[in-house]
Scaffold this motif. Structure first.
Motif, PDB file in Angstrom:
ATOM      1  N   SER A 167      20.942   5.576 -21.147  1.00 59.95           N
ATOM      2  CA  SER A 167      20.239   4.702 -20.209  1.00 59.95           C
ATOM      3  C   SER A 167      21.156   3.604 -19.677  1.00 59.95           C
ATOM      4  CB  SER A 167      19.006   4.085 -20.884  1.00 59.95           C
ATOM      5  OG  SER A 167      19.363   3.307 -22.011  1.00 59.95           O
ATOM      6  N   PHE A 168      22.154   3.212 -20.481  1.00 61.74           N
ATOM      7  CA  PHE A 168      23.171   2.273 -19.997  1.00 61.74           C
ATOM      8  C   PHE A 168      24.012   2.921 -18.902  1.00 61.74           C
ATOM      9  CE2 PHE A 168      27.447   0.513 -20.081  1.00 61.74           C
ATOM     10  CZ  PHE A 168      27.235  -0.852 -20.072  1.00 61.74           C
ATOM     11  N   LEU A 169      24.381   4.187 -19.083  1.00 57.42           N
ATOM     12  CA  LEU A 169      25.167   4.901 -18.077  1.00 57.42           C
ATOM     13  C   LEU A 169      24.397   5.062 -16.768  1.00 57.42           C
ATOM     14  CD1 LEU A 169      26.898   7.751 -20.156  1.00 57.42           C
ATOM     15  CD2 LEU A 169      27.827   5.536 -19.460  1.00 57.42           C
ATOM     16  N   TRP A 170      23.082   5.237 -16.868  1.00 54.60           N
ATOM     17  CA  TRP A 170      22.273   5.340 -15.650  1.00 54.60           C
ATOM     18  C   TRP A 170      22.491   4.131 -14.747  1.00 54.60           C
ATOM     19  CZ3 TRP A 170      16.847   6.987 -17.927  1.00 54.60           C
ATOM     20  CH2 TRP A 170      16.936   8.312 -18.397  1.00 54.60           C
ATOM     21  N   LEU A 171      22.516   2.966 -15.361  1.00 54.94           N
ATOM     22  CA  LEU A 171      22.692   1.735 -14.596  1.00 54.94           C
ATOM     23  C   LEU A 171      24.148   1.525 -14.191  1.00 54.94           C
ATOM     24  CD1 LEU A 171      20.371  -0.400 -16.843  1.00 54.94           C
ATOM     25  CD2 LEU A 171      20.021  -0.119 -14.395  1.00 54.94           C
ATOM     26  N   GLU A 172      25.043   1.794 -15.102  1.00 55.24           N
ATOM     27  CA  GLU A 172      26.460   1.521 -14.851  1.00 55.24           C
ATOM     28  C   GLU A 172      27.019   2.389 -13.721  1.00 55.24           C
ATOM     29  OE1 GLU A 172      30.042  -0.576 -15.697  1.00 55.24           O
ATOM     30  OE2 GLU A 172      27.932  -0.915 -16.217  1.00 55.24           O
ATOM     31  N   PHE A 173      26.543   3.634 -13.630  1.00 51.31           N
ATOM     32  CA  PHE A 173      27.077   4.562 -12.637  1.00 51.31           C
ATOM     33  C   PHE A 173      26.044   4.997 -11.599  1.00 51.31           C
ATOM     34  CE2 PHE A 173      29.669   5.105 -16.474  1.00 51.31           C
ATOM     35  CZ  PHE A 173      30.932   4.868 -15.946  1.00 51.31           C
ATOM     36  N   GLN A 175      23.293   6.656 -11.738  1.00 52.83           N
ATOM     37  CA  GLN A 175      23.164   8.104 -11.896  1.00 52.83           C
ATOM     38  C   GLN A 175      21.941   8.675 -11.198  1.00 52.83           C
ATOM     39  OE1 GLN A 175      22.922   9.681 -15.988  1.00 52.83           O
ATOM     40  NE2 GLN A 175      21.630  11.255 -15.081  1.00 52.83           N
ATOM     41  N   SER A 176      22.121   9.812 -10.552  1.00 54.37           N
ATOM     42  CA  SER A 176      21.007  10.558  -9.984  1.00 54.37           C
ATOM     43  C   SER A 176      20.117  11.074 -11.112  1.00 54.37           C
ATOM     44  CB  SER A 176      21.532  11.731  -9.150  1.00 54.37           C
ATOM     45  OG  SER A 176      22.315  11.280  -8.070  1.00 54.37           O
ATOM     46  N   PHE A 177      18.872  11.430 -10.768  1.00 59.73           N
ATOM     47  CA  PHE A 177      17.913  12.031 -11.694  1.00 59.73           C
ATOM     48  C   PHE A 177      17.207  11.004 -12.574  1.00 59.73           C
ATOM     49  CE2 PHE A 177      17.603  13.546 -16.193  1.00 59.73           C
ATOM     50  CZ  PHE A 177      16.483  14.351 -16.067  1.00 59.73           C
ATOM     51  N   CYS A 225      14.388  19.608 -13.788  1.00 62.28           N
ATOM     52  CA  CYS A 225      15.042  18.570 -12.977  1.00 62.28           C
ATOM     53  C   CYS A 225      16.560  18.703 -13.011  1.00 62.28           C
ATOM     54  CB  CYS A 225      14.626  17.185 -13.473  1.00 62.28           C
ATOM     55  SG  CYS A 225      12.898  16.760 -13.111  1.00 62.28           S
ATOM     56  N   HIS A 226      17.116  19.068 -14.158  1.00 66.05           N
ATOM     57  CA  HIS A 226      18.568  19.238 -14.248  1.00 66.05           C
ATOM     58  C   HIS A 226      19.043  20.390 -13.362  1.00 66.05           C
ATOM     59  CE1 HIS A 226      20.061  16.325 -17.113  1.00 66.05           C
ATOM     60  NE2 HIS A 226      18.991  16.510 -17.859  1.00 66.05           N
ATOM     61  N   TRP A 245      25.652  12.278 -15.211  1.00 64.03           N
ATOM     62  CA  TRP A 245      24.655  13.350 -15.262  1.00 64.03           C
ATOM     63  C   TRP A 245      25.132  14.497 -16.152  1.00 64.03           C
ATOM     64  CZ3 TRP A 245      25.201  18.448 -13.748  1.00 64.03           C
ATOM     65  CH2 TRP A 245      24.035  19.215 -13.779  1.00 64.03           C
ATOM     66  N   VAL A 246      26.416  14.803 -16.110  1.00 62.27           N
ATOM     67  CA  VAL A 246      26.964  15.859 -16.959  1.00 62.27           C
ATOM     68  C   VAL A 246      26.758  15.509 -18.437  1.00 62.27           C
ATOM     69  CG1 VAL A 246      29.088  17.024 -17.683  1.00 62.27           C
ATOM     70  CG2 VAL A 246      28.640  16.649 -15.247  1.00 62.27           C
ATOM     71  N   PHE A 247      27.025  14.246 -18.793  1.00 60.16           N
ATOM     72  CA  PHE A 247      26.799  13.800 -20.166  1.00 60.16           C
ATOM     73  C   PHE A 247      25.327  13.945 -20.530  1.00 60.16           C
ATOM     74  CE2 PHE A 247      25.691  10.502 -23.212  1.00 60.16           C
ATOM     75  CZ  PHE A 247      26.628  10.714 -24.215  1.00 60.16           C
ATOM     76  N   ASN A 248      24.450  13.567 -19.623  1.00 59.64           N
ATOM     77  CA  ASN A 248      23.013  13.690 -19.826  1.00 59.64           C
ATOM     78  C   ASN A 248      22.622  15.145 -20.041  1.00 59.64           C
ATOM     79  OD1 ASN A 248      20.271  13.318 -19.856  1.00 59.64           O
ATOM     80  ND2 ASN A 248      20.154  12.311 -17.879  1.00 59.64           N
ATOM     81  N   SER A 249      23.227  16.046 -19.265  1.00 59.94           N
ATOM     82  CA  SER A 249      22.917  17.470 -19.369  1.00 59.94           C
ATOM     83  C   SER A 249      23.338  18.041 -20.714  1.00 59.94           C
ATOM     84  CB  SER A 249      23.613  18.239 -18.236  1.00 59.94           C
ATOM     85  OG  SER A 249      23.182  17.778 -16.978  1.00 59.94           O
ATOM     86  N   VAL A 250      24.516  17.623 -21.201  1.00 62.79           N
ATOM     87  CA  VAL A 250      24.984  18.090 -22.508  1.00 62.79           C
ATOM     88  C   VAL A 250      24.011  17.664 -23.598  1.00 62.79           C
ATOM     89  CG1 VAL A 250      26.806  17.852 -24.230  1.00 62.79           C
ATOM     90  CG2 VAL A 250      27.405  18.145 -21.818  1.00 62.79           C
ATOM     91  N   LEU A 251      23.549  16.405 -23.537  1.00 64.19           N
ATOM     92  CA  LEU A 251      22.595  15.906 -24.524  1.00 64.19           C
ATOM     93  C   LEU A 251      21.305  16.704 -24.484  1.00 64.19           C
ATOM     94  CD1 LEU A 251      21.570  13.824 -26.584  1.00 64.19           C
ATOM     95  CD2 LEU A 251      20.872  12.413 -24.649  1.00 64.19           C
TER      96      LEU A 251
END
Length: 308
Positions: A167-173, A175-177, A225-226, A245-251
């Protein structure tokens, strides 16, 4: 009149409209804070588990009084508030910025795929920021589990730490989705934590594994959604924050594999229908729900015993 007032406070308030993710102005927005907070959470969880291991064992869970119920009610209200806020904010953002991207995207495609160059400011990112802060409140349930059952699940620590980082990465970058992810997650959380409050105050629970079924719905939405983000990234010329998003997808892929493992074992256990299976299925359900952020309650453990 009430609808306009609600819309103002959830999407048109100056603090929401003028929000900007900043390392100097937003609390908890630095990398050092993120890693320090996660490390403190992990160390405190391990220390609490080791400390309780030194005490004489109890045959019954340690009573925590109304704390779990209060926490569940608070998380249900917070999740519902974030869901309503980001829903109204996304509608306002689409209405005001559609002139910029309407030739290349539909509103639903915008929810999946932010245009390149999107910055973390405005209504949607205000609620994304609150969702990020709420992740730290979710961590409290880990301590309830350790104190009551003296059990420390690695997957639960993994889940809370990674989802907070994500969720930090969503804000920092930017992120789409993330809009659809927050909508689906907060909707499920508001229902599940509402159900937990319902059972915590002594009301009857569902006659099926309610938490697990809610997580099935959430995993299905995330998977769909992915796939949509991946298609739009190549068809529409790129989505913002694709690295995050790639990191999110791996998780989410790891979570999906864990769930499939649980699903197969559970149904194989039902087919075999022997006494040893109960001891196998209950830990699998606990591990699966822990990695998904919601460990099963006593009602669901009892239900597994009845079914097997």
């Amino acid at each position: 009149m009430a609808g306009k007032t609600l819309t103002f406070w959830l999407s048109e308030h100056p603090s929401i409209v003028g929000f900007r993710w900043s390392h100097t102005q937003s609390y908890g927005s630095t990398w050092s804070f993120l890693f320090t907070a996660i490390a403190f959470y992990l160390l405190l969880s391990i220390f609490l588990r080791l400390f309780l291991a030194l005490l004489p064992r109890r045959t019954r869970p340690v009573p925590l009084g109304p704390l779990p119920a209060i926490h569940s009610l608070s998380m249900a209200i917070i999740s519902a508030l974030i869901f309503a806020g980001i829903l109204l904010s996304a509608a306002s953002e689409i209405r005001e910025t559609r002139w910029f991207w309407r030739r290349s995207k539909t509103p639903f495609q915008w929810l999946l795929c932010f245009p390149l160059g999107t910055r973390p400011s405005g209504r949607v990112f205000f609620w994304s920021y609150l969702y990020y802060l709420s992740r730290f409140l979710h961590m409290l349930r880990t301590f309830f589990t350790i104190i009551r059952r003296r059990r420390l699940a690695f997957f639960q620590l993994f889940n809370h730490s990674i989802l907070t980082f994500m969720s930090f990465l969503w804000l920092e970058f930017s992120q789409s989705f993330q809009v659809l992810a927050i909508l689906s997650t907060t909707l499920i959380y508001s229902v599940v934590y509402g159900y937990r409050f319902w059972t915590a105050v002594g009301l009857p629970g569902a006659c099926f594994p309610f938490v697990v079924n809610c997580q099935i719905v959430l995993l299905g939405c995330n998977l769909a959604c992915h796939v949509g983000v991946l298609l739009l990234h190549f068809i529409k010329g790129g989505c913002n924050g694709i690295g995050a998003w790639v990191f999110n997808s791996v998780l989410n892929g790891l979570i999906l594999l864990l769930f499939l493992n649980f699903y197969v074992k559970m149904h194989m256990g039902k087919k075999n229908n022997n006494n040893n299976t109960v001891g196998t299925i209950k830990p699998v359900i606990a591990s699966t729900c822990s990695v998904l952020g919601m460990e099963p309650d006593e009602n669901e453990n009892q239900l597994v015993n009845k079914e097997l």
